[in-house]
Design a protein around this motif. Structure first.
Motif, PDB file in Angstrom:
ATOM      1  N   ILE A  73       7.012   4.372  -9.903  1.00 43.11           N
ATOM      2  CA  ILE A  73       6.558   2.997  -9.591  1.00 43.11           C
ATOM      3  C   ILE A  73       6.152   2.317 -10.887  1.00 43.11           C
ATOM      4  N   LYS A  74       6.758   1.182 -11.154  1.00 43.87           N
ATOM      5  CA  LYS A  74       6.338   0.381 -12.310  1.00 43.87           C
ATOM      6  C   LYS A  74       5.584  -0.836 -11.787  1.00 43.87           C
ATOM      7  N   THR A  75       4.409  -1.072 -12.389  1.00 42.72           N
ATOM      8  CA  THR A  75       3.536  -2.139 -11.881  1.00 42.72           C
ATOM      9  C   THR A  75       3.436  -3.280 -12.878  1.00 42.72           C
ATOM     10  N   TYR A  76       3.605  -4.490 -12.392  1.00 43.64           N
ATOM     11  CA  TYR A  76       3.395  -5.704 -13.196  1.00 43.64           C
ATOM     12  C   TYR A  76       2.119  -6.373 -12.696  1.00 43.64           C
ATOM     13  N   GLY A  77       1.439  -7.088 -13.605  1.00 47.00           N
ATOM     14  CA  GLY A  77       0.360  -7.971 -13.144  1.00 47.00           C
ATOM     15  C   GLY A  77      -1.027  -7.376 -13.148  1.00 47.00           C
ATOM     16  N   CYS A  78      -1.802  -7.754 -12.153  1.00 41.73           N
ATOM     17  CA  CYS A  78      -3.264  -7.598 -12.187  1.00 41.73           C
ATOM     18  C   CYS A  78      -3.738  -6.243 -11.668  1.00 41.73           C
ATOM     19  N   GLN A  79      -5.066  -6.085 -11.681  1.00 44.23           N
ATOM     20  CA  GLN A  79      -5.664  -4.829 -11.205  1.00 44.23           C
ATOM     21  C   GLN A  79      -5.419  -4.614  -9.711  1.00 44.23           C
ATOM     22  N   MET A  80      -5.294  -5.731  -8.967  1.00 42.95           N
ATOM     23  CA  MET A  80      -5.016  -5.584  -7.536  1.00 42.95           C
ATOM     24  C   MET A  80      -3.656  -4.912  -7.358  1.00 42.95           C
ATOM     25  N   ASN A  81      -2.691  -5.300  -8.195  1.00 42.30           N
ATOM     26  CA  ASN A  81      -1.369  -4.665  -8.118  1.00 42.30           C
ATOM     27  C   ASN A  81      -1.439  -3.190  -8.511  1.00 42.30           C
ATOM     28  N   GLU A  82      -2.245  -2.899  -9.548  1.00 44.28           N
ATOM     29  CA  GLU A  82      -2.407  -1.496  -9.966  1.00 44.28           C
ATOM     30  C   GLU A  82      -2.952  -0.678  -8.797  1.00 44.28           C
ATOM     31  N   ARG A  83      -3.931  -1.254  -8.142  1.00 40.87           N
ATOM     32  CA  ARG A  83      -4.562  -0.551  -7.010  1.00 40.87           C
ATOM     33  C   ARG A  83      -3.564  -0.362  -5.862  1.00 40.87           C
ATOM     34  N   ASP A  84      -2.772  -1.406  -5.570  1.00 42.92           N
ATOM     35  CA  ASP A  84      -1.777  -1.296  -4.503  1.00 42.92           C
ATOM     36  C   ASP A  84      -0.771  -0.194  -4.835  1.00 42.92           C
ATOM     37  N   ALA A 134     -13.033   4.124 -10.379  1.00 45.09           N
ATOM     38  CA  ALA A 134     -12.039   3.860  -9.328  1.00 45.09           C
ATOM     39  C   ALA A 134     -12.154   2.408  -8.872  1.00 45.09           C
ATOM     40  N   PHE A 135     -11.041   1.902  -8.395  1.00 41.69           N
ATOM     41  CA  PHE A 135     -10.991   0.552  -7.842  1.00 41.69           C
ATOM     42  C   PHE A 135     -10.930   0.643  -6.322  1.00 41.69           C
ATOM     43  N   VAL A 136     -11.703  -0.204  -5.670  1.00 40.35           N
ATOM     44  CA  VAL A 136     -11.709  -0.210  -4.201  1.00 40.35           C
ATOM     45  C   VAL A 136     -11.403  -1.626  -3.719  1.00 40.35           C
ATOM     46  N   SER A 137     -10.350  -1.741  -2.941  1.00 35.01           N
ATOM     47  CA  SER A 137      -9.953  -3.056  -2.419  1.00 35.01           C
ATOM     48  C   SER A 137     -10.868  -3.439  -1.259  1.00 35.01           C
ATOM     49  N   LEU A 173     -12.626  -4.796  -5.586  1.00 36.43           N
ATOM     50  CA  LEU A 173     -11.487  -5.647  -5.936  1.00 36.43           C
ATOM     51  C   LEU A 173     -11.084  -6.611  -4.832  1.00 36.43           C
ATOM     52  N   GLY A 174     -10.637  -7.777  -5.236  1.00 41.79           N
ATOM     53  CA  GLY A 174     -10.061  -8.728  -4.292  1.00 41.79           C
ATOM     54  C   GLY A 174      -9.631  -9.960  -5.056  1.00 41.79           C
ATOM     55  N   GLN A 175      -8.859 -10.829  -4.440  1.00 41.66           N
ATOM     56  CA  GLN A 175      -8.402 -12.031  -5.138  1.00 41.66           C
ATOM     57  C   GLN A 175      -9.549 -13.006  -5.369  1.00 41.66           C
ATOM     58  N   ILE A 176     -10.550 -12.988  -4.470  1.00 44.89           N
ATOM     59  CA  ILE A 176     -11.699 -13.896  -4.615  1.00 44.89           C
ATOM     60  C   ILE A 176     -12.894 -13.212  -3.943  1.00 44.89           C
ATOM     61  N   VAL A 177     -13.434 -12.208  -4.610  1.00 41.40           N
ATOM     62  CA  VAL A 177     -14.414 -11.324  -3.952  1.00 41.40           C
ATOM     63  C   VAL A 177     -15.687 -12.043  -3.520  1.00 41.40           C
ATOM     64  N   THR A 178     -16.010 -13.147  -4.213  1.00 39.71           N
ATOM     65  CA  THR A 178     -17.235 -13.863  -3.831  1.00 39.71           C
ATOM     66  C   THR A 178     -17.083 -14.541  -2.462  1.00 39.71           C
TER      67      THR A 178
END
Ligand code: SF4
Length: 486
Positions: free
Chosen positions: A6-17, A153-156, A203-208
Motif C-alpha cells: 500500500i502506498k499512501t499519499y497525503g495526510c495523517q488521516m490517510n496514513e491511519r486509513d 498511535a493515531f486514533v480516528s 485524528l479527524g478532518q475537523i476534530v474540534t
C-alpha cells in the motif's frame, strides 16, 4: 497468501486509513509486501487536496500498470481514498488496468473485495457509496505486526467535515461529519496503551467539531436530520466520569459547559499508562473557552497546537468561508500562550487564493511575524473541481503564487530557526519513539511541543520519557544529550 503493498499519499488521516486496511488484510492472512515488485496486490491510497497529489497518484498507477501487465498480469491494482471517492468509475475508464476503486467510507470492505477479485469471482469493483456507521470502522492497528513496538498511535475519532471552506474538496470526498462514540474511542485507546503505546493522537478532518452533529449538548433530544448516521447524545455521554472540579495546574471549578471534544479529551486523559495526548486537525473557530481551559487542566494534553490560519486577511478569510477573523485568531493564540507559555504553534497557509491582492498577502506576512509560528505548511492555491473557489474571479497567476510562496517561506523559516535556536542549552522532556529516520544509529524523540530531538541512546530508551539537554539546532530538528539530573 497474497502479498499486499500500500502506498499512501497525503495526510495523517490517510496514513491511519492505510494502516487500518493493512491490519485488516493481515488479519485475513495477507502478508505485507516490502515493495511493489514483490506484491500480488498494489493499492494506492490517494489524496485530492491538491491537483498535484492526484496527478502524482495517476502517474504512479500508469507506471505500475505498464510494468505489471507486461510481466505479472495477475497482480491486482486498486485506488483507495479521496481521489477514488471523487472520481469513482472514471478512474477505471481512464486506467482500464485498475481492478478496484474504493471510496472513503468503504475501507473496511477491502479484504472481501480483494478476495473476490483474486478468486476470480468478480472482475472489477467500484464502491464509493456512502455507508452509515463507517466512521467507526477505522479501528484496527498494525502494532502487533511491528517487530519493534510502537510508542505512538493515531486514533480516528470522526470522519468528514461540514465547514465547506470554499477551496477545500474534503467535504465532498469525506462526506458529512460523523463521530464515533466516546466509549468506542476510549476502548481503542486503552487497548493501545495496554500494548505499550504512550502517546495517542486523536485524528479527524475537523476534530474540534467532534460530536456536534449528535446534538450532544442536549442529551435525550432527537437524532439529527441525517437519520441517525451520527451518534446519539446518550451514547456519547454514557461513559463519562463526572467532571473533575479540582483540576490539574491549579485551575478550580470549571464553569464552562464542555463540548463533546473536550469531554472526549477528559475521558482519554483518564487512561492509566497513557502519557501524552495530541490531536489533529482542529479548526481555530472550534477553540472555545472549554478547550483552552482543558490545556490548563489536563497535564497529558501536550503544549502543541496546529492552528490552520490559511490567511491573515479578513477579506480573504471571508472568501474562504473560514468562520473567524484575524483578530479572533490572534486572540486565540494569546489565550493559549497564557495557559501554556511554551506551546508550539504550527499552521497551514494558502497563498494566491482567488482575489488575494498584494495587500492581503502582506497581512498574511504580518500575521506570521506577529504569531511567530514554530513552523508553517505553505500551499500555493490549487483549484479543485466543484469547489466554489475554483470558479471565483481573480484567479492569481502561477508566477505570483510562486513568488508569494517563496517570500512567506523565507519569513516562516527565519522565525522557525530563531525558535529552534532558542532551545539550545535548555533541558527538555522527550518521548523516545525509536531510531531516527535519517540516521538509524541514533534515536529520535519528540518534545511536548512537537519538536523532533535526535540523540545517541540505546534501544532500552524506546518508549521512555526522558530529559535531554539540547546541544544544537538544525533545520526543524533539535540535537541533544540525555541530561543527568541532580
Ligand atoms: S475545515 Fe478543513 S477539512 Fe473542513 S472544509 Fe475547511 S479546510 Fe477542508
Amino acid at each position: 497468501m497474497p502479498g499486499v503493498f500500500i502506498k499512501t499519499y497525503g495526510c495523517q488521516m490517510n496514513e491511519r486509513d492505510s494502516e487500518a486496511v493493512a491490519a485488516q488484510l493481515v488479519a485475513k492472512g495477507y502478508t505485507l509486501a516490502p515493495s511493489e515488485a514483490e506484491a500480488d496486490v498494489i493499492l494506492l491510497n490517494t489524496c485530492s487536496v491538491r491537483d498535484f497529489a492526484e496527478q502524482k497518484a495517476i502517474g504512479k498507477m500508469q507506471n505500475i500498470a505498464a510494468d505489471v501487465r507486461k510481466n505479472r498480469p495477475d497482480v491486482v491494482l486498486g485506488f483507495l481514498g479521496c481521489m477514488a471517492q471523487s472520481r469513482g468509475q472514471e478512474l477505471i475508464d481512464k486506467l482500464p488496468d485498475v481492478d478496484l476503486v474504493l471510496g472513503t467510507q468503504k475501507f473496511h470492505h477491502a479484504a472481501d473485495y480483494l478476495d473476490a477479485i483474486l478468486a476470480g469471482r468478480r472482475k472489477k469493483i467500484v464502491d464509493v457509496a456512502l455507508e452509515q456507521g463507517s466512521e467507526a470502522t477505522i479501528r484496527e492497528h498494525l502494532l502487533n505486526g511491528n517487530a519493534q513496538k510502537s510508542v505512538t498511535a493515531f486514533v480516528s475519532i470522526m470522519q468528514g467535515c461540514n465547514q465547506y471552506c470554499t477551496f477545500c474538496i474534503v467535504p465532498y470526498t469525506r462526506g458529512e461529519e460523523r463521530s464515533r462514540t466516546i466509549p468506542d474511542i476510549v476502548a481503542e485507546c486503552r487497548q493501545l496503551v495496554a500494548q505499550g503505546v504512550k502517546e495517542i493522537t486523536l485524528l479527524g478532518q475537523i476534530v474540534t467539531s467532534y460530536g456536534k452533529r449528535a446534538n450532544f449538548s442536549r442529551a435525550g433530544s432527537p437524532l439529527p436530520a441525517d437519520g441517525g448516521a451520527s451518534v446519539p447524545a446518550s451514547r456519547l455521554v454514557g461513559s463519562l466520569a463526572p467532571p473533575n472540579d479540582s483540576g490539574a495546574h491549579g485551575v478550580t471549578r470549571p464553569t464552562l459547559q464542555r463540548s463533546p471534544f473536550v469531554q472526549l479529551l477528559d475521558a482519554v486523559h483518564e487512561i492509566e499508562g497513557l502519557e501524552r495526548i495530541r490531536f489533529t486537525a482542529p479548526h481555530p473557530k472550534g477553540y472555545g473557552g472549554d478547550l483552552i481551559e482543558a490545556y490548563a487542566r489536563l497535564p497529558k494534553l501536550v503544549e502543541s497546537a496546529h492552528l490552520p490560519v490559511q490567511s491573515g486577511s479578513d477579506r480573504v478569510l471571508k472568501l474562504m468561508h473560514r468562520g473567524y477573523t484575524r483578530r479572533r485568531f490572534l486572540d486565540l493564540v494569546e489565550k493559549l500562550r497564557q495557559v501554556r507559555p511554551d506551546i508550539g504553534i504550527t499552521t497551514d497557509i494558502i497563498v494566491g487564493f482567488p482575489g488575494e491582492t498584494e495587500d492581503d498577502f502582506e497581512q498574511t506576512l504580518s500575521l506570521a511575524r506577529e504569531v511567530r509560528f514554530d513552523n508553517a505548511y505553505i500551499f500555493k492555491y490549487s483549484p479543485r473541481r466543484d469547489t466554489p473557489a475554483a470558479a471565483m474571479p481573480g484567479q492569481v497567476p502561477q508566477k505570483i503564487r510562486e513568488e508569494r510562496n517563496h517570500r512567506l517561506l523565507e519569513t516562516v523559516n527565519e522565525i522557525g530557526k530563531r525558535k529552534y535556536d532558542a532551545f539550545v542549552g535548555r533541558q527538555t522532556q522527550i518521548l523516545v519513539e525509536g531510531p531516527s529516520r535519517k540516521n538509524s544509529t541514533r534515536l529520535a524523540g519528540r518534545t511536548r511541543c512537537n519538536k523532533i530531538v535526535v540523540f545517541d541512546g540505546s534501544d532500552r530508551h524506546r518508549g521512555q520519557l526522558m530529559d535531554v539537554k539540547i546541544t544544537r539546532a538544525g533545520s526543524f530538528t533539535l540535537y541533544g544529550d540525555p541530561a543527568i539530573l541532580e
